[in-house]
Motif scaffolding. Sequence first.
Motif, PDB file in Angstrom:
ATOM      1  N   TYR A  31       0.831  -1.204   0.000  1.00 39.55           N
ATOM      2  CA  TYR A  31       0.000   0.000   0.000  1.00 39.55           C
ATOM      3  C   TYR A  31       0.868   1.258   0.000  1.00 39.55           C
ATOM      4  O   TYR A  31       1.969   1.268   0.541  1.00 39.55           O
ATOM      5  CB  TYR A  31      -0.908   0.017   1.231  1.00 39.55           C
ATOM      6  CG  TYR A  31      -1.839  -1.163   1.327  1.00 39.55           C
ATOM      7  CD1 TYR A  31      -3.003  -1.226   0.564  1.00 39.55           C
ATOM      8  CD2 TYR A  31      -1.553  -2.232   2.179  1.00 39.55           C
ATOM      9  CE1 TYR A  31      -3.868  -2.311   0.651  1.00 39.55           C
ATOM     10  CE2 TYR A  31      -2.412  -3.318   2.270  1.00 39.55           C
ATOM     11  CZ  TYR A  31      -3.556  -3.351   1.508  1.00 39.55           C
ATOM     12  OH  TYR A  31      -4.400  -4.437   1.593  1.00 39.55           O
ATOM     13  N   LYS A  41      -6.055   3.302  -0.299  1.00 39.10           N
ATOM     14  CA  LYS A  41      -6.657   3.672  -1.580  1.00 39.10           C
ATOM     15  C   LYS A  41      -5.733   3.357  -2.748  1.00 39.10           C
ATOM     16  O   LYS A  41      -6.184   3.224  -3.879  1.00 39.10           O
ATOM     17  CB  LYS A  41      -7.025   5.156  -1.581  1.00 39.10           C
ATOM     18  CG  LYS A  41      -8.158   5.511  -0.622  1.00 39.10           C
ATOM     19  CD  LYS A  41      -8.512   6.979  -0.722  1.00 39.10           C
ATOM     20  CE  LYS A  41      -9.678   7.332   0.192  1.00 39.10           C
ATOM     21  NZ  LYS A  41     -10.026   8.768   0.119  1.00 39.10           N
ATOM     22  N   TYR A  42      -4.441   3.271  -2.467  1.00 37.67           N
ATOM     23  CA  TYR A  42      -3.463   2.909  -3.497  1.00 37.67           C
ATOM     24  C   TYR A  42      -2.856   1.569  -3.084  1.00 37.67           C
ATOM     25  O   TYR A  42      -2.087   1.502  -2.118  1.00 37.67           O
ATOM     26  CB  TYR A  42      -2.387   3.981  -3.619  1.00 37.67           C
ATOM     27  CG  TYR A  42      -2.907   5.305  -4.119  1.00 37.67           C
ATOM     28  CD1 TYR A  42      -2.854   5.623  -5.479  1.00 37.67           C
ATOM     29  CD2 TYR A  42      -3.449   6.243  -3.242  1.00 37.67           C
ATOM     30  CE1 TYR A  42      -3.333   6.837  -5.940  1.00 37.67           C
ATOM     31  CE2 TYR A  42      -3.939   7.459  -3.701  1.00 37.67           C
ATOM     32  CZ  TYR A  42      -3.884   7.739  -5.049  1.00 37.67           C
ATOM     33  OH  TYR A  42      -4.370   8.939  -5.507  1.00 37.67           O
ATOM     34  N   TRP A  85      -3.070  -3.286  -9.696  1.00 36.10           N
ATOM     35  CA  TRP A  85      -2.708  -1.973  -9.168  1.00 36.10           C
ATOM     36  C   TRP A  85      -3.982  -1.145  -9.105  1.00 36.10           C
ATOM     37  O   TRP A  85      -4.566  -0.791 -10.121  1.00 36.10           O
ATOM     38  CB  TRP A  85      -1.668  -1.300 -10.047  1.00 36.10           C
ATOM     39  CG  TRP A  85      -1.369   0.139  -9.729  1.00 36.10           C
ATOM     40  CD1 TRP A  85      -1.376   1.178 -10.610  1.00 36.10           C
ATOM     41  CD2 TRP A  85      -1.010   0.700  -8.454  1.00 36.10           C
ATOM     42  NE1 TRP A  85      -1.034   2.346  -9.973  1.00 36.10           N
ATOM     43  CE2 TRP A  85      -0.804   2.085  -8.641  1.00 36.10           C
ATOM     44  CE3 TRP A  85      -0.842   0.162  -7.177  1.00 36.10           C
ATOM     45  CZ2 TRP A  85      -0.443   2.935  -7.602  1.00 36.10           C
ATOM     46  CZ3 TRP A  85      -0.478   1.016  -6.125  1.00 36.10           C
ATOM     47  CH2 TRP A  85      -0.279   2.381  -6.348  1.00 36.10           C
ATOM     48  N   ASN A  86      -4.432  -0.880  -7.896  1.00 37.35           N
ATOM     49  CA  ASN A  86      -5.638  -0.085  -7.666  1.00 37.35           C
ATOM     50  C   ASN A  86      -5.211   1.301  -7.206  1.00 37.35           C
ATOM     51  O   ASN A  86      -4.773   1.483  -6.064  1.00 37.35           O
ATOM     52  CB  ASN A  86      -6.528  -0.756  -6.620  1.00 37.35           C
ATOM     53  CG  ASN A  86      -7.913  -0.125  -6.554  1.00 37.35           C
ATOM     54  OD1 ASN A  86      -8.055   1.077  -6.720  1.00 37.35           O
ATOM     55  ND2 ASN A  86      -8.918  -0.935  -6.296  1.00 37.35           N
ATOM     56  N   ALA A  87      -5.327   2.267  -8.094  1.00 35.72           N
ATOM     57  CA  ALA A  87      -4.909   3.629  -7.806  1.00 35.72           C
ATOM     58  C   ALA A  87      -6.130   4.494  -7.549  1.00 35.72           C
ATOM     59  O   ALA A  87      -6.729   5.050  -8.477  1.00 35.72           O
ATOM     60  CB  ALA A  87      -4.078   4.196  -8.954  1.00 35.72           C
ATOM     61  N   ASN A  88      -6.535   4.539  -6.297  1.00 31.42           N
ATOM     62  CA  ASN A  88      -7.654   5.382  -5.883  1.00 31.42           C
ATOM     63  C   ASN A  88      -8.924   5.077  -6.677  1.00 31.42           C
ATOM     64  O   ASN A  88      -9.612   5.961  -7.161  1.00 31.42           O
ATOM     65  CB  ASN A  88      -7.288   6.854  -6.016  1.00 31.42           C
ATOM     66  CG  ASN A  88      -8.190   7.747  -5.186  1.00 31.42           C
ATOM     67  OD1 ASN A  88      -8.787   7.316  -4.202  1.00 31.42           O
ATOM     68  ND2 ASN A  88      -8.301   9.009  -5.595  1.00 31.42           N
ATOM     69  N   GLU A 125       3.452   6.613 -10.701  1.00 29.68           N
ATOM     70  CA  GLU A 125       2.284   5.908 -10.188  1.00 29.68           C
ATOM     71  C   GLU A 125       2.107   6.091  -8.686  1.00 29.68           C
ATOM     72  O   GLU A 125       1.033   5.845  -8.146  1.00 29.68           O
ATOM     73  CB  GLU A 125       2.395   4.406 -10.489  1.00 29.68           C
ATOM     74  CG  GLU A 125       2.363   4.047 -11.959  1.00 29.68           C
ATOM     75  CD  GLU A 125       0.965   4.153 -12.561  1.00 29.68           C
ATOM     76  OE1 GLU A 125      -0.001   4.307 -11.788  1.00 29.68           O
ATOM     77  OE2 GLU A 125       0.848   4.085 -13.793  1.00 29.68           O
ATOM     78  N   PRO A 127       1.636   7.925  -5.219  1.00 26.84           N
ATOM     79  CA  PRO A 127       1.140   9.197  -4.687  1.00 26.84           C
ATOM     80  C   PRO A 127       2.063   9.708  -3.584  1.00 26.84           C
ATOM     81  O   PRO A 127       2.395   8.979  -2.647  1.00 26.84           O
ATOM     82  CB  PRO A 127      -0.229   8.825  -4.115  1.00 26.84           C
ATOM     83  CG  PRO A 127      -0.080   7.386  -3.695  1.00 26.84           C
ATOM     84  CD  PRO A 127       0.872   6.769  -4.696  1.00 26.84           C
TER      85      PRO A 127
END
Length: 208
Positions: A31, A41-42, A85-88, A125, A127
């Motif tokens: 994360y 969230k990321y 990859w879950n970016a927000n 990528e 944040p």
Amino acid sequence: MAVNDTNFFFTATLSDRSSYQRVMRSGLNLYFDPQGKKGKKYALKIERSTDQLNRQSLQGIQTPDLAMQGNVAAAINNVLKKVTWNANGEAFTFYRSPHLYSIEVNFTTNDYNELVLELQMPLKEIPVADDQTFSTGLETGNSPSSPMRGSGSMSGFSSSGRGKGSGGRMGGMSGGGGGRGGQMKGMSQRPGGTASSAAISSWFKVAL
């Protein structure tokens, strides 16, 4: 961990062999939180594919005692093929293949036959806050199968940096704890006494 002009490199060593079966069955999540806390969230999820889970359920396959074998990394590489990859809220899923994607994940073993996770990820990528800091957490996923034997202890967790390419530089870290390697120090390390207790969870504060 290390960075160059384009990529972030993360290397983590799991020296507690009793956790290898948990990793194989549950996968690993990494994360990133620009707020420096423990936000999820990321999230980069390294896990089994749905087909693999279905085959395991139908055939009743039991995970072997990997701690007694010398091919731990090869076995886990063969099982944890799916990466998301879950970016927000925006998810990108692929199946691991060297040099085909900008995000690269690989498992190896070191000279002590300990399991090593190696990650390469584009800096764009990740944040980060205005002061170029973020927190990152490494955790096991939710197990899709029955509780395992053994311990989920993180007492043997350590992290070290190994940059790739030229111009790499080490990131700065803050926090207490840490293990062998010492380049990355943890915000928290929560040991679990048994396989059914708290999952592996180790978080770090990072300054690029």
